[in-house]
Enzyme design. Sequence first.
Site, mmCIF file in Angstrom:
data_model
loop_
_atom_site.group_PDB
_atom_site.id
_atom_site.type_symbol
_atom_site.label_atom_id
_atom_site.label_comp_id
_atom_site.label_asym_id
_atom_site.label_seq_id
_atom_site.Cartn_x
_atom_site.Cartn_y
_atom_site.Cartn_z
ATOM 1 N N SER A 683 -8.953 18.876 -21.269
ATOM 2 C CA SER A 683 -9.121 19.789 -22.399
ATOM 3 C C SER A 683 -7.820 20.449 -22.858
ATOM 4 O O SER A 683 -7.803 21.143 -23.863
ATOM 5 C CB SER A 683 -10.171 20.854 -22.076
ATOM 6 O OG SER A 683 -9.655 21.770 -21.139
ATOM 7 N N LYS A 726 -14.245 29.940 -22.025
ATOM 8 C CA LYS A 726 -12.906 29.915 -22.613
ATOM 9 C C LYS A 726 -12.785 30.953 -23.723
ATOM 10 O O LYS A 726 -11.778 31.664 -23.829
ATOM 11 C CB LYS A 726 -12.604 28.519 -23.170
ATOM 12 C CG LYS A 726 -12.407 27.499 -22.066
ATOM 13 C CD LYS A 726 -12.231 26.115 -22.652
ATOM 14 C CE LYS A 726 -12.008 25.113 -21.527
ATOM 15 N NZ LYS A 726 -12.010 23.738 -22.023
#
Length: 788
Positions: A683, A726
């Site tokens: 990611s 996140k």
Amino acid sequence: MSTIDESPTEIPDVLPLIPLRDLVLFPNLVVPLFVGREKSILALEESLRGDHLVALVLQREPETQDPGENDIYPVGCVGTVLQELKLPDGTAKALVEGVVRVRVLEYVTSEPYLQVRVERIEEELASDVETQALMRALLADFEKAAELGKPIPQEVLIAAGAIEEPGRLADFVAFHLNLKSDEKQAILEAAKPIARLEQASMFLRQELQILELGSKIQNRVKESLNASQREYFLREQMKAIQQELGTFDETQQELDEYREKIVAAKMPEGVEAKAVKELGRLEKMPQAAAETGVIRTYLDWLVGVPWAVEDDEKLDLIEARRILDEDHYGLEKVKERILEYLAVHKLTDTMRGPILCFVGPPGVGKTSIGKSIARSLGRKFIRMSLGGVRDEAEIRGHRRTYVGALPGRIIQSISTAGTRNPVFMMDEIDKVGVDFRGDPTAALLEALDPEQNDSFQDHYLEVPFDLSDVMFITTANMLDTIPPALQDRMEVIHFPGYTEDEKLHIARQYLVPKQLREHGLKTTKLEITDEALSEIVRRYTREAGVRGLERQIASICRQVARRVVEGHGRKTRVTQRTVHTYLGPARFSYGIAEESDEVGTATGLVWTEVGGDVISIEATTMAGKGELILTGQLGDVMRESAQAAVSYIRAHVSDWDIDPAFNEKLDLHIHVPAAATPKDGPSAGITMATAIASALMGCPIRREVAMTGEITLRGHVLPIGGLKEKLLAAHRAGIKTVLIPKENVRDLDLLPPHVRDEVEIVPVERMDEVLARALVAPCRPNARKTAK
Ligand code: ADP
């Protein structure tokens, strides 16, 4: 009493007669005589008045009270009365010795007592071989009878051996055998010694046959007794020996205890058979044998497993909801799903159904939710960590042939819990490893699969255990590393981590009261203001959960507790300004990591085990030959992702002002700080690509922009996991804009509204959109170039 010393040999013609009911007198033998009938007493007295002689003859029927001539046998014996004793009831007892056989010739009178004329029967002597042989045979049989249990005293046997006259021997033997009266009478009547010997011999033979048969029967009885009771006798003997040796207590008592425990454990049939068999082995083994220890340990485990113990389950959804709320703030979605799960369980009445899997960073309440579930079901709660388990045997046990073998952790935990239906939490199922020692997932699959866990096989126990009533809950920090086969069987419930606001609530409502309780402090002694709690959340912790927060609160409580003990009476009030006096200088800065926009430093969002986090990814160039250096403990996936980013940039140099030949002149170095922490995952792809592009162009990146997304060689931005964590991390760090993969937009409803309000979320599909957003204005590639 009167006695005579010498027995006369002259027999008068006429003698008083005493009829005998059941006794036969032989010459030369002495018998006691009970005389009861009046006539007989008179006869006895008459004899005592004279020469003490009396004719003693058997009557034919013992019952005849007053026998006459026809009721009495014609042959009898004359006896000498040796002693006479009058008894108080008028009867008498006499000791009589036989003198000679007589034949009754005539009854002279019958009143007042019987008187008879008698004729002496002379004893013939014989010493031919046949007689001798008969005598020996008779003697041998006589001894044999004694051997077979006939109660013949030793001196009688000796006396018999000393008799020389055959007739006397026959009399002697007949007298000592248990013959019937008429049989004895027959011997008495037989005049010839040889005939008498034969008679006696015949009766003795019959007697012997009876004796032999008797002993045979006795033997047979003994044998059958042996079969059933031999073991008992041996055991008793063993006990006696052990008692002598002083080892009795431990062993026998122990075996008995095992026997009781096996019954008490209410094992399934097959298991009980196994236990009994092992106990049998233990019993037979010498106590010193090394294996007894192994068997004992095995039996201990076997009887310790809760085969039949279970907690009564109470399941009331309203009560369950109340308990979940009482123990936890927020977590609405989680609670809803758990209640749904419990509702299904209630309707189907089995634990069959997918296993719950709680996924989320540490400290977000996975364990404590598990405990609340157990509490609301009224079941026991047990935990077992799978972290670092690499060996199937840890789950399933070692076979007993291994030295020090034990059951696997599942059976161990169940035994500790002591019930067969606990809530069983398996932590860190994402950290189960596979290596040469075997694949623990196979064993886990068997334990967790509702289709087959009713007969879970533990290698050590060797007998199946029914796990189907256990409520399994697994936990994991990440979903990615859970073996797919396991994931299939689980229903994943995400615990995303808390926002600042939620943490504040949790601290105020749960953690502070809990810590006060644990430290024995009253609310009148300590107050931590909301601002102080916020300060702790922001500057003293950086985490998705609340573990660090709880630790910090505990630290304050400890110090206050000490002050209270030291006599500080007033209430302590911890405020934002005084937090540092308890916890030291702030550990984390609140806000954006970078002070200014910088070249080659991109802000990425990662999802680590401890929740979401904000990281800087640095890229720099130096003179070289196109080498790519990657540092910061990057995992394989992240390295490959970095290479993909470089290749993408190289393929698109013309879209931006990048020297097409940079690869021949420059080396590229990408570093991900916090170098001590291993990082992995795809990611950070677009973040690395942004950092490289910035470094190559010499163009700064906007510091308030953070991003997350996987990159493909063609520049597509692919979705990532853990978006909520996140974004929470970005929000915590004061980031204003977050670039997310377009496909992740659907995950946004999980986000608390105030985070969405405060953070600008920009979905992107392609790498050029990322650069357009992230790079400071003058460097943005022009639209015309991008279109190419
Ligand atoms: P995990 O198992 O996810 O690592 P824990 O269950 O051990 O986390 O939680 C750590 C601590 O935080 C526990 O004391 C727990 O009670 C508390 N906690 C976590 N989430 C909440 C919540 N939503 N409400 C109240 N307390 C919570």
